[in-house]
Design a protein around this motif. Structure first.
Motif, PDB file in Angstrom:
ATOM      1  N   TYR A 159       0.860  -1.176   0.000  1.00  0.00           N
ATOM      2  CA  TYR A 159       0.000   0.000   0.000  1.00  0.00           C
ATOM      3  C   TYR A 159       0.898   1.227   0.000  1.00  0.00           C
ATOM      4  O   TYR A 159       1.879   1.281   0.737  1.00  0.00           O
ATOM      5  N   TYR A 160       0.562   2.223  -0.816  1.00  0.00           N
ATOM      6  CA  TYR A 160       1.471   3.357  -0.901  1.00  0.00           C
ATOM      7  C   TYR A 160       0.748   4.642  -1.271  1.00  0.00           C
ATOM      8  O   TYR A 160      -0.345   4.626  -1.843  1.00  0.00           O
ATOM      9  N   CYS A 161       1.390   5.741  -0.942  1.00  0.00           N
ATOM     10  CA  CYS A 161       0.877   7.059  -1.292  1.00  0.00           C
ATOM     11  C   CYS A 161       2.019   8.058  -1.261  1.00  0.00           C
ATOM     12  O   CYS A 161       2.915   7.970  -0.418  1.00  0.00           O
ATOM     13  N   ASP A 162       2.004   8.987  -2.194  1.00  0.00           N
ATOM     14  CA  ASP A 162       2.922  10.125  -2.199  1.00  0.00           C
ATOM     15  C   ASP A 162       2.116  11.396  -2.017  1.00  0.00           C
ATOM     16  O   ASP A 162       0.974  11.475  -2.462  1.00  0.00           O
ATOM     17  N   ALA A 163       2.714  12.375  -1.375  1.00  0.00           N
ATOM     18  CA  ALA A 163       1.992  13.613  -1.096  1.00  0.00           C
ATOM     19  C   ALA A 163       2.899  14.822  -1.218  1.00  0.00           C
ATOM     20  O   ALA A 163       4.081  14.765  -0.871  1.00  0.00           O
ATOM     21  N   ALA A 164       2.339  15.897  -1.729  1.00  0.00           N
ATOM     22  CA  ALA A 164       3.013  17.194  -1.757  1.00  0.00           C
ATOM     23  C   ALA A 164       1.993  18.238  -1.350  1.00  0.00           C
ATOM     24  O   ALA A 164       0.956  18.382  -2.004  1.00  0.00           O
ATOM     25  N   PHE A 165       2.270  18.931  -0.260  1.00  0.00           N
ATOM     26  CA  PHE A 165       1.324  19.932   0.238  1.00  0.00           C
ATOM     27  C   PHE A 165       2.099  21.098   0.835  1.00  0.00           C
ATOM     28  O   PHE A 165       2.986  20.894   1.679  1.00  0.00           O
ATOM     29  N   TYR A 166       1.754  22.303   0.382  1.00  0.00           N
ATOM     30  CA  TYR A 166       2.456  23.497   0.843  1.00  0.00           C
ATOM     31  C   TYR A 166       3.926  23.316   0.494  1.00  0.00           C
ATOM     32  O   TYR A 166       4.263  23.112  -0.654  1.00  0.00           O
ATOM     33  N   ARG A 167       4.837  23.336   1.462  1.00  0.00           N
ATOM     34  CA  ARG A 167       6.255  23.104   1.170  1.00  0.00           C
ATOM     35  C   ARG A 167       6.717  21.733   1.651  1.00  0.00           C
ATOM     36  O   ARG A 167       7.914  21.473   1.747  1.00  0.00           O
ATOM     37  N   PHE A 168       5.774  20.866   1.937  1.00  0.00           N
ATOM     38  CA  PHE A 168       6.080  19.564   2.528  1.00  0.00           C
ATOM     39  C   PHE A 168       5.819  18.442   1.534  1.00  0.00           C
ATOM     40  O   PHE A 168       4.886  18.502   0.736  1.00  0.00           O
ATOM     41  N   ASN A 169       6.649  17.407   1.602  1.00  0.00           N
ATOM     42  CA  ASN A 169       6.477  16.211   0.797  1.00  0.00           C
ATOM     43  C   ASN A 169       6.497  14.991   1.714  1.00  0.00           C
ATOM     44  O   ASN A 169       7.180  14.993   2.747  1.00  0.00           O
ATOM     45  N   ALA A 170       5.776  13.961   1.335  1.00  0.00           N
ATOM     46  CA  ALA A 170       5.743  12.749   2.153  1.00  0.00           C
ATOM     47  C   ALA A 170       5.511  11.534   1.267  1.00  0.00           C
ATOM     48  O   ALA A 170       4.984  11.646   0.162  1.00  0.00           O
ATOM     49  N   ARG A 171       5.924  10.406   1.797  1.00  0.00           N
ATOM     50  CA  ARG A 171       5.717   9.140   1.088  1.00  0.00           C
ATOM     51  C   ARG A 171       5.584   8.019   2.121  1.00  0.00           C
ATOM     52  O   ARG A 171       6.300   7.994   3.130  1.00  0.00           O
ATOM     53  N   ILE A 172       4.657   7.103   1.864  1.00  0.00           N
ATOM     54  CA  ILE A 172       4.513   5.932   2.717  1.00  0.00           C
ATOM     55  C   ILE A 172       4.310   4.704   1.842  1.00  0.00           C
ATOM     56  O   ILE A 172       3.608   4.757   0.835  1.00  0.00           O
ATOM     57  N   VAL A 173       5.005   3.630   2.196  1.00  0.00           N
ATOM     58  CA  VAL A 173       4.855   2.332   1.541  1.00  0.00           C
ATOM     59  C   VAL A 173       4.867   1.291   2.642  1.00  0.00           C
ATOM     60  O   VAL A 173       5.757   1.297   3.494  1.00  0.00           O
ATOM     61  N   PHE A 174       3.892   0.393   2.665  1.00  0.00           N
ATOM     62  CA  PHE A 174       3.940  -0.663   3.668  1.00  0.00           C
ATOM     63  C   PHE A 174       3.244  -1.914   3.159  1.00  0.00           C
ATOM     64  O   PHE A 174       2.235  -1.849   2.454  1.00  0.00           O
ATOM     65  N   ALA A 175       3.823  -3.049   3.507  1.00  0.00           N
ATOM     66  CA  ALA A 175       3.254  -4.336   3.139  1.00  0.00           C
ATOM     67  C   ALA A 175       2.200  -4.739   4.157  1.00  0.00           C
ATOM     68  O   ALA A 175       2.251  -4.333   5.316  1.00  0.00           O
ATOM     69  N   GLN A 176       1.260  -5.555   3.729  1.00  0.00           N
ATOM     70  CA  GLN A 176       0.201  -5.997   4.624  1.00  0.00           C
ATOM     71  C   GLN A 176       0.753  -6.757   5.822  1.00  0.00           C
ATOM     72  O   GLN A 176       0.225  -6.670   6.929  1.00  0.00           O
ATOM     73  N   ASP A 177       1.847  -7.485   5.606  1.00  0.00           N
ATOM     74  CA  ASP A 177       2.435  -8.239   6.712  1.00  0.00           C
ATOM     75  C   ASP A 177       3.551  -7.475   7.423  1.00  0.00           C
ATOM     76  O   ASP A 177       4.270  -8.032   8.251  1.00  0.00           O
ATOM     77  N   GLN A 178       3.712  -6.186   7.087  1.00  0.00           N
ATOM     78  CA  GLN A 178       4.698  -5.311   7.709  1.00  0.00           C
ATOM     79  C   GLN A 178       6.129  -5.751   7.432  1.00  0.00           C
ATOM     80  O   GLN A 178       7.060  -5.323   8.127  1.00  0.00           O
ATOM     81  N   SER A 179       6.326  -6.608   6.438  1.00  0.00           N
ATOM     82  CA  SER A 179       7.678  -7.039   6.102  1.00  0.00           C
ATOM     83  C   SER A 179       8.453  -5.945   5.386  1.00  0.00           C
ATOM     84  O   SER A 179       9.684  -6.018   5.275  1.00  0.00           O
ATOM     85  N   LYS A 180       7.745  -4.943   4.887  1.00  0.00           N
ATOM     86  CA  LYS A 180       8.391  -3.785   4.261  1.00  0.00           C
ATOM     87  C   LYS A 180       7.659  -2.534   4.680  1.00  0.00           C
ATOM     88  O   LYS A 180       6.433  -2.461   4.570  1.00  0.00           O
TER      89      LYS A 180
END
Length: 376
Positions: A326-347
């Motif tokens: 599961y993943y998402c990238d974000a850019a808001f105002y002057r901030f950037n973020a990214r999250i990636v995670f596996a269902q079993d939390q192995s990544k």
């Protein structure tokens, strides 16, 4: 539509987009351009801040790593990761976990130049569109409480909306409403009345729109009888002890920098709301990935609904890649973020930055390149 009459911003941008993962996707998007400034590194470290251990749940597989070799080479890999953050002039916080044998935490750059405060584990950042997964989870909680259904049509909540019988809550969650995006619109009256927009002729197709999640926040308020912020606090943040996740500025919030041009951007109260408004930090998002993939927050049935991709690999508030991450990238105002995670939390990969030209997606790709020799 009183909740949708909240003040809106002058300039804002938030987007989750499809990205490349080693062994999971063929996207070859290039790294972002960075400003020619000197990086002040606080140094990265492998610290005892961990996500939950992997479970035995079966999911589409990520590439297999030689974890014995990874563990043996942790120090050299950490040094290479540190050097990558400095070389790419990435300012912010980066976390990368593989299995239970490799964990990296790196911090770089100023959280506030004026006070000479560096980014750290305690630094809070705007997380932009990562907010949407919390909004989606709130909807699922209300469905479990039998207070709404994702099959509900909008005319149940907005009787006068002419397309109300054609759009469901599920359409909002999967961004298949055909509603245009209120962010970046120049006409204040149009932005303030998202549910009154005309829908396009392809409403069954995916089209990224912050309007969908803004409306979901309003529905959450109507159904729960609480403010959106209060509902999330009582049903998600407090139970999970996410003490640094909020919609209000805190002393730990990093200052956003424009890199080359230090111009002022205006954000008006209420603009981001249930689409892009949250502030959080690394520790809290690790609690979140643990809870949302476990049994603490949602039932197995709700998680299956929330994480099943619909159109363009978009599920509820998140994308799903070819390996089931599961993943998402974000850019808001002057901030950037990214999250990636596996269902079993192995990544788990999480990155935040308070500089416009620091690109978490590019950093993720560069770190994956360093890890390639450890693939089986």
């Amino acid at each position: 539509m009183k909740a949708l009459a909240k003040s809106l911003m002058c300039v804002a941008m938030a987007a989750c987009s499809a990205v490349a993962f080693t062994g999971c996707d063929n996207d070859s998007e290039s790294s972002a351009t960075t400003a020619p400034q000197t990086t002040n590194s606080t140094g990265a470290s492998t610290q005892g801040l961990t996500a939950a251990p992997a479970t035995a749940d079966e999911v589409p597989t990520n590439p297999a790593y030689n974890f014995t070799k990874l563990k043996q080479d942790t120090d050299s890999i950490t040094a290479k990761f540190d050097n990558t953050l400095v070389a790419s002039k990435f300012r912010g916080t980066v976390y990368y976990k593989l299995g239970n044998d490799f964990e990296y935490i790196g911090n770089n750059g100023y959280a506030d130049k004026g006070s000479h405060t560096y980014n750290s584990l305690n630094t809070n950042y705007y997380i932009g569109s990562l907010t949407k997964q919390f909004t989606a989870a709130a909807v699922m909680i209300l469905q479990e409480q039998d207070k709404l259904s994702t099959d509900d049509t909008l005319d149940k909540y907005y009787p006068d909306y002419k397309y109300g019988s054609d759009i469901t809550i599920r359409n909002l969650l999967t961004m298949t409403t055909g509603l245009p995006d209120y962010l970046g619109k120049s006409d204040e009256s149009v932005r303030a009345n998202a549910p009154q927009y005309d829908i396009n002729n392809d409403e069954e197709n995916y089209s990224y729109s912050n309007s969908d999640y803004f409306i979901l926040g309003d529905i959450i308020e109507k159904v729960s009888g609480k403010s959106y912020e209060e509902f999330l606090k009582e049903n998600i943040f407090e139970p999970l002890e996410m003490t640094s996740t909020t919609f209000e500025s805190t002393d730990q919030l990093a200052t956003g920098y424009q890199d080359i041009f230090d111009d002022e951007w205006n954000i008006y109260p209420g603009v981001a709301y249930s689409s892009t408004g949250l502030i959080s930090n690394l520790s809290d998002l690790l609690k979140w990935t643990d809870a949302i993939t476990g049994s603490e927050l949602l039932s197995a049935k709700s998680k299956e609904e929330m994480f099943t991709p619909y159109k363009s690999s978009f599920a509820y508030g998140l994308y799903v890649d070819d390996c089931g991450n599961y993943y998402c990238d974000a850019a808001f105002y002057r901030f950037n973020a990214r999250i990636v995670f596996a269902q079993d939390q192995s990544k788990v990969f999480i990155a935040f930055s308070n500089y416009t030209q620091s690109n978490p997606k590019a950093v993720n790709k560069n770190l994956d390149e360093i890890l390639k020799p450890y693939l089986k």
